[in-house]
Design an enzyme around this catalytic site. Structure first.
Site, PDB file in Angstrom:
ATOM      1  N   CYS A 258      -2.544 -12.220  -8.959  1.00  0.00           N
ATOM      2  CA  CYS A 258      -2.420 -10.779  -9.137  1.00  0.00           C
ATOM      3  C   CYS A 258      -1.113 -10.307  -8.500  1.00  0.00           C
ATOM      4  CB  CYS A 258      -3.620 -10.048  -8.532  1.00  0.00           C
ATOM      5  SG  CYS A 258      -3.354  -9.358  -6.907  1.00  0.00           S
TER       6      CYS A 258
ATOM      7  N   CYS B 103      -0.619  -9.031  -3.142  1.00  0.00           N
ATOM      8  CA  CYS B 103      -0.138  -9.668  -1.915  1.00  0.00           C
ATOM      9  C   CYS B 103       0.920 -10.734  -2.187  1.00  0.00           C
ATOM     10  CB  CYS B 103      -1.306 -10.349  -1.200  1.00  0.00           C
ATOM     11  SG  CYS B 103      -2.594  -9.206  -0.713  1.00  0.00           S
TER      12      CYS B 103
ATOM     13  N   GLN C 212      -0.946   9.178   1.121  1.00  0.00           N
ATOM     14  CA  GLN C 212      -0.627   7.842   1.621  1.00  0.00           C
ATOM     15  C   GLN C 212      -1.858   6.942   1.499  1.00  0.00           C
ATOM     16  OE1 GLN C 212       2.080   6.473   2.436  1.00  0.00           O
ATOM     17  NE2 GLN C 212       3.528   8.072   3.004  1.00  0.00           N
TER      18      GLN C 212
ATOM     19  N   TYR D 249       9.761  16.873  -0.654  1.00  0.00           N
ATOM     20  CA  TYR D 249       8.866  15.844  -1.231  1.00  0.00           C
ATOM     21  C   TYR D 249       7.569  15.842  -0.426  1.00  0.00           C
ATOM     22  CZ  TYR D 249      13.429  14.144  -2.914  1.00  0.00           C
ATOM     23  OH  TYR D 249      14.680  14.039  -3.451  1.00  0.00           O
TER      24      TYR D 249
ATOM     25  N   GLU E  12       7.600  20.416  -3.407  1.00  0.00           N
ATOM     26  CA  GLU E  12       6.935  19.312  -4.103  1.00  0.00           C
ATOM     27  C   GLU E  12       6.933  19.604  -5.602  1.00  0.00           C
ATOM     28  OE1 GLU E  12       5.308  16.273  -3.692  1.00  0.00           O
ATOM     29  OE2 GLU E  12       4.744  16.520  -5.784  1.00  0.00           O
TER      30      GLU E  12
ATOM     31  N   CYS F  13       9.988   4.626   1.464  1.00  0.00           N
ATOM     32  CA  CYS F  13       9.172   3.459   1.106  1.00  0.00           C
ATOM     33  C   CYS F  13      10.050   2.367   0.504  1.00  0.00           C
ATOM     34  CB  CYS F  13       8.041   3.858   0.165  1.00  0.00           C
ATOM     35  SG  CYS F  13       8.603   4.773  -1.260  1.00  0.00           S
TER      36      CYS F  13
END
Ligand code: SAH
Length: 450
Positions: free
Chosen positions: A77, A80, A277, A305, A326, A402
């Site tokens: 998948c 991870c 989050q 944001y 936003e 991120c």
């Protein structure tokens, strides 16, 4: 080196995507599932001029970082990439990746603060599952839309697996048609689940290419499985020929239109479309660091944001005023609602693009002391950075990111506009995956010199 050649090499580094790297005859060879320090036998799968992709054939001497993988879907998948190395090694790798990006792309040589981290399993509060043709629920494989069925993902709360099982049974028993991306037909596109980390409240959302589910027995089954925790069952209508998961329209089938949770001391309402989050425990730590960097006491703050407003709201009690910006309307409504619920009245939220809203605020003559930005992966528009630096001229900019590469790129633009990176902290919001969050604080050069 030729295709299918086999050779022995040592793994000396790991890419941003989590693949091991070794060197053979001056060529970089990328080998998934390897760890720094492994001596491995590799078969060349694809050979380019200066690099190659290899397949792990045998581990001759294992790295001291290695641990036993505990997930049968690992490397199938697309989730991870680090289940084969210990968590300390992963944290070191992530810290180094952020530091390297800041140095190489951002042009700043500065040691990061110690990485923030917490538990590394079952940390997510949200999952979006594609559904296979035969009704199996799972995840996409890496760089692909091939679905890998997964009975229990160790990153999700356990109850999600019960829900996915029940939905699979429901789909199969009722012959519910599954959306086909190529033909753009079929009904059920995705199953989307959220669970409040503190509240325990659960939302189940069916994303459909249509207007209704033909059967509703699933609601009773979900109630049986989740008990009182089931607060909301929602349809999200997405009839577009797109790989964007959610459409704009939601219809509530059961319970409330949203769930609630508590984040950084703020009671929050979460609509299906609002960003939240995915790792609540770590978001708390990240926001605490952002607050430390923002020094909100008595300050006027702009939170760009802002999603459902959580970062700004977590500082509103100390701050003089907060303006959040936003682009998603539902998130702005949530932000406004959240402010009211928490008895906070020194906030204002604007729905719109960050740069356009910044221009508007600039024309209003707003002069914030601190600007917070938390953009999606592509980072900030360079024009926005110029408005922040030249028109808002805040004392501090807190940047939450991120994506270390766009963070570093923007740090460089900020430095050209007179803002220097004072300190930054990586934060592992996505353990076992290749992703890493960073929060940094930039200060106006003339302030640093004072
Ligand atoms: N600060 C929030 C959300 C961060 S995610 C939190 O911590 O929860 C990034 C947010 O930026 C998302 O809510 C997304 O909808 C919003 N966004 C994306 N592009 C935007 C743009 N051009 N202008 C303003 N907001 C945008």
């Amino acid at each position: 080196m030729l295709k299918n050649d086999e050779f022995i090499m040592e793994i000396v580094d790991v890419t941003n995507e989590g693949s091991g790297v070794g060197k053979v005859d001056g060529m970089a060879v990328f080998v998934p599932l390897t760890a720094v320090g492994d001596i491995v036998k590799v078969k060349a799968l694809k050979v380019k001029k200066t690099y190659a992709y290899g397949k792990l054939m045998e581990i001759i001497t294992p790295s001291s970082e290695r641990i036993e993988n505990d997930c049968p879907h690992f490397n199938r998948c697309g989730g991870c990439v680090f289940r084969h190395i210990n968590y300390e090694a992963e944290l070191t790798l992530k810290t180094n990746k952020v530091k390297e990006a800041v140095k190489r792309i951002g042009g700043v040589e500065l040691e990061p603060q110690p990485i923030l981290f917490d538990k590394c399993d079952r940390y997510r509060n949200k999952a979006q599952y594609p559904i296979s043709e035969n009704g199996g629920v799972g995840f996409y494989a890496f760089h692909s839309h091939r679905i890998i069925e997964c009975e229990d993902c160790i990153l999700q709360p356990e109850v999600f697996s019960k829900i996915t099982d029940a939905v699979s049974d429901f789909v199969r028993q009722n012959s519910i048609s599954i959306y086909n991306e190529e033909k753009h037909n079929g009904l059920l596109r995705h199953l989307y689940i959220r669970k409040g980390e503190h509240s325990g409240e659960i939302m189940v959302c069916f994303v459909i290419n249509g207007d209704r589910l033909p059967k509703s027995e699933i609601i009773a089954e979900l109630q049986r499985l989740c008990g009182d925790a089931l607060k909301s069952v929602v349809l999200n209508i997405n009839k577009q020929d797109t790989n964007v998961i959610l459409g704009e329209k939601c219809i509530t089938l059961y319970g409330s239109d949203y769930i609630t949770d508590i984040l950084a001391g703020v009671k929050v309402r979460l609509s299906p479309l609002s960003f939240y989050q995915v790792n609540t425990v770590m978001a708390n730590k990240l926001y605490a660091k952002a607050k430390e960097y923002a020094k909100p006491n008595g300050k006027n703050i702009i939170d760009l944001y802002c999603g459902a407003g959580t970062i700004g709201l977590s500082m509103a009690k100390e701050a003089k005023s907060i303006i959040g910006v936003e682009i998603i309307e539902a998130a702005v409504r949530d932000a406004q609602f959240n402010a009211k619920e928490n008895g906070i009245d020194n906030v204002r939220f604007i729905c719109g693009d960050a740069k356009t809203a910044a221009e508007q605020l600039k024309n209003e003559g707003i002069k914030p002391d601190t600007v917070i930005v938390d953009p999606p992966r592509k980072g900030c528009d360079s024009e926005l950075i110029k408005i922040i630096a030249n028109d808002f001229c805040p004392e501090r900019v807190v940047y939450i990111s991120c994506d270390p590469a766009t963070f570093a790129r923007d740090i460089k633009i900020f430095s050209e506009e007179g803002y220097n990176l004072l300190e930054y902290t990586p934060a592992d919001l996505f353990p076992r995956t290749s992703h890493c969050e960073t929060v940094g604080v930039l200060v106006r050069t003339d302030f640093t010199l004072r």
